[in-house]
Write a protein that holds these residues in place. Structure first.
Motif, PDB file in Angstrom:
ATOM      1  N   PHE A 160       0.845  -1.193   0.000  1.00 59.75           N
ATOM      2  CA  PHE A 160       0.000   0.000   0.000  1.00 59.75           C
ATOM      3  C   PHE A 160       0.882   1.246   0.000  1.00 59.75           C
ATOM      4  O   PHE A 160       1.707   1.428   0.893  1.00 59.75           O
ATOM      5  CB  PHE A 160      -0.901   0.013   1.244  1.00 59.75           C
ATOM      6  N   THR A 161       0.705   2.103  -1.001  1.00 58.08           N
ATOM      7  CA  THR A 161       1.522   3.319  -1.102  1.00 58.08           C
ATOM      8  C   THR A 161       0.676   4.588  -1.161  1.00 58.08           C
ATOM      9  O   THR A 161       1.223   5.677  -1.308  1.00 58.08           O
ATOM     10  CB  THR A 161       2.416   3.262  -2.356  1.00 58.08           C
ATOM     11  N   ASP A 162      -0.633   4.456  -1.050  1.00 62.15           N
ATOM     12  CA  ASP A 162      -1.517   5.619  -1.110  1.00 62.15           C
ATOM     13  C   ASP A 162      -1.478   6.361   0.227  1.00 62.15           C
ATOM     14  O   ASP A 162      -1.844   5.807   1.256  1.00 62.15           O
ATOM     15  CB  ASP A 162      -2.957   5.172  -1.412  1.00 62.15           C
ATOM     16  N   PRO A 163      -1.022   7.626   0.241  1.00 62.84           N
ATOM     17  CA  PRO A 163      -0.956   8.373   1.507  1.00 62.84           C
ATOM     18  C   PRO A 163      -2.316   8.612   2.152  1.00 62.84           C
ATOM     19  O   PRO A 163      -2.388   8.980   3.319  1.00 62.84           O
ATOM     20  CB  PRO A 163      -0.295   9.699   1.107  1.00 62.84           C
ATOM     21  N   ASP A 164      -3.397   8.405   1.403  1.00 64.89           N
ATOM     22  CA  ASP A 164      -4.743   8.554   1.964  1.00 64.89           C
ATOM     23  C   ASP A 164      -5.173   7.331   2.776  1.00 64.89           C
ATOM     24  O   ASP A 164      -6.303   7.283   3.272  1.00 64.89           O
ATOM     25  CB  ASP A 164      -5.762   8.807   0.844  1.00 64.89           C
ATOM     26  N   LEU A 165      -4.287   6.345   2.881  1.00 70.06           N
ATOM     27  CA  LEU A 165      -4.553   5.149   3.705  1.00 70.06           C
ATOM     28  C   LEU A 165      -3.539   5.133   4.852  1.00 70.06           C
ATOM     29  O   LEU A 165      -2.594   4.351   4.839  1.00 70.06           O
ATOM     30  CB  LEU A 165      -4.436   3.877   2.859  1.00 70.06           C
ATOM     31  N   PRO A 166      -3.695   5.982   5.862  1.00 72.86           N
ATOM     32  CA  PRO A 166      -2.638   6.203   6.863  1.00 72.86           C
ATOM     33  C   PRO A 166      -2.191   4.957   7.607  1.00 72.86           C
ATOM     34  O   PRO A 166      -0.989   4.741   7.800  1.00 72.86           O
ATOM     35  CB  PRO A 166      -3.257   7.231   7.818  1.00 72.86           C
ATOM     36  N   ASP A 167      -3.117   4.112   8.049  1.00 74.00           N
ATOM     37  CA  ASP A 167      -2.728   2.936   8.845  1.00 74.00           C
ATOM     38  C   ASP A 167      -2.232   1.778   7.984  1.00 74.00           C
ATOM     39  O   ASP A 167      -1.722   0.783   8.510  1.00 74.00           O
ATOM     40  CB  ASP A 167      -3.902   2.472   9.709  1.00 74.00           C
ATOM     41  N   LEU A 168      -2.404   1.893   6.672  1.00 70.79           N
ATOM     42  CA  LEU A 168      -1.952   0.844   5.758  1.00 70.79           C
ATOM     43  C   LEU A 168      -0.696   1.242   4.998  1.00 70.79           C
ATOM     44  O   LEU A 168      -0.059   0.400   4.377  1.00 70.79           O
ATOM     45  CB  LEU A 168      -3.057   0.521   4.747  1.00 70.79           C
ATOM     46  N   LEU A 169      -0.325   2.515   5.037  1.00 70.22           N
ATOM     47  CA  LEU A 169       0.775   3.038   4.229  1.00 70.22           C
ATOM     48  C   LEU A 169       2.076   2.278   4.489  1.00 70.22           C
ATOM     49  O   LEU A 169       2.519   2.151   5.623  1.00 70.22           O
ATOM     50  CB  LEU A 169       0.974   4.524   4.527  1.00 70.22           C
ATOM     51  N   GLY A 170       2.650   1.743   3.410  1.00 70.31           N
ATOM     52  CA  GLY A 170       3.913   1.018   3.515  1.00 70.31           C
ATOM     53  C   GLY A 170       3.765  -0.461   3.804  1.00 70.31           C
ATOM     54  O   GLY A 170       4.758  -1.199   3.787  1.00 70.31           O
ATOM     55  N   LEU A 171       2.543  -0.927   4.068  1.00 72.63           N
ATOM     56  CA  LEU A 171       2.321  -2.338   4.406  1.00 72.63           C
ATOM     57  C   LEU A 171       2.423  -3.210   3.164  1.00 72.63           C
ATOM     58  O   LEU A 171       1.788  -2.943   2.146  1.00 72.63           O
ATOM     59  CB  LEU A 171       0.946  -2.515   5.046  1.00 72.63           C
TER      60      LEU A 171
END
Length: 336
Positions: A146-157
């Motif tokens: 996940f690289t979308d910054p609009d997904l804060p708790d998933l970002l980078g997962l």
């Protein structure tokens, strides 16, 4: 040579941190390779430190430390057995904005490095790493997430969907300049991969290994798969255990616009209600209806004891919100 003070400072800082290597070539070939690797690695590590040098000034540093030839010649770098040294051919200044037009007449902006085109959302440091391995023709392994910054708790997962079989190969580009990954250097069909979703790059060949780049907020894969993705809601699930022949227990995580709202490791459902035979981590619509009902309890009702990992004031506030009612409607509308 009239050496600028900025270059002298950079040379001194490198020698202070690598005192045993000095600036002179060593007689032992293996030790010399290690010296070159260490100095080039230190040069790249210190590139962001003050004083920042131009490309020409950095070449002056390489010249003074007797690593100039490996610094500018990728072929020599590849010949150094057991070594990986990515030459800094490209810098941030190499990345230029470019507007392109599709066949349909749609115009949009991209990032361009010479003839290679990258999405505008891709980080500059990732682009530079990809261009370096493409120039040097190294085999790499890519991990998506996940690289979308609009997904804060998933970002980078990292995605669980690609975790068991990570794509690896050689980076090249098509006639339009789009970077693509090929299984071998002679492949003509690219691997299925979205460069915008890359969260980690590793070297992947017999002689070399190690990590080349990772997303600044990289998170290890958690094994959960996306079972529901609509209207800003994301529900991810993972099979935890077969309780009995017909009873399954799941871990379920609910996200609202990328923020983790609720999670449980104790959702139990009958196997008959689970229609995803090809992937038992995914919940069927029948099971989704069941878990959504448990996640969005009616006003005044309390959730089952031990169902939620935590049930605090924030959770209670969300259950009473309009978004919880919207999720409940989505669950009721699911066809089984």
């Amino acid at each position: 040579m009239n050496t600028p003070n900025t270059v002298k400072l950079k040379i001194d800082s490198i020698l202070n941190e690598l005192p045993r290597y000095g600036s002179y070539a060593l007689a032992d070939l293996a030790v010399e390779r290690e010296r070159i690797r260490a100095i080039l690695a230190k040069m790249m590590e210190k590139r962001a430190d003050e004083p920042q040098l131009t490309g020409f000034e950095e070449k002056m540093v390489a010249k003074a430390l007797n690593v100039y030839e490996p610094y500018i010649d990728a072929a020599i770098q590849r010949k150094q057995a057991g070594e990986i040294i990515i030459r800094p051919v490209h810098t941030i200044a190499s990345i230029q904005p470019e507007q392109i037009e599709t066949i349909a007449g749609e115009k949009f902006w991209i990032k361009s490095v010479l003839k290679t085109r990258y999405a505008l959302s891709m980080p500059d440091d990732l682009i530079l790493k990809l261009e370096s391995v493409r120039d040097c023709n190294f085999r790499i392994r890519l991990e998506e997430g996940f690289t979308d910054p609009d997904l804060p708790d998933l970002l980078g997962l990292a995605h669980s969907e690609q975790f068991s079989l990570l794509p690896e190969g050689y980076l090249s580009r098509d006639k339009d300049g789009v970077p693509l990954l090929y299984a071998t250097a002679r492949s003509t069909v690219p691997l299925t991969l979205d460069m915008q979703n890359v969260v980690k790059i590793e070297f992947a060949n017999r002689n070399h290994g190690g990590e080349l780049w990772r997303h600044p907020q990289y998170q290890l894969n958690d094994g959960c798969f996306i079972s529901l993705n609509m209207q800003g809601f994301l529900l991810r699930s993972k099979l935890m255990a077969h309780i009995s022949k017909s009873q399954l227990r799941y871990e379920v995580k609910l996200y609202d616009h990328g923020k983790l709202i609720a999670e449980t490791r104790n959702f139990q459902t009958r196997q008959a209600k689970h229609a995803q035979a090809e992937n038992e981590n995914l919940l069927s619509n029948t099971a989704l209806k069941e878990v959504i009902l448990k996640l969005t309890t009616l006003p005044g009702d309390m959730p089952e004891d031990g169902f939620f990992e935590k049930f605090d004031a924030t959770q209670k506030e969300w259950i009473a919100s309009a978004r919880a009612k919207e999720l409940a409607r989505i669950g009721l509308d699911l066809t089984t």
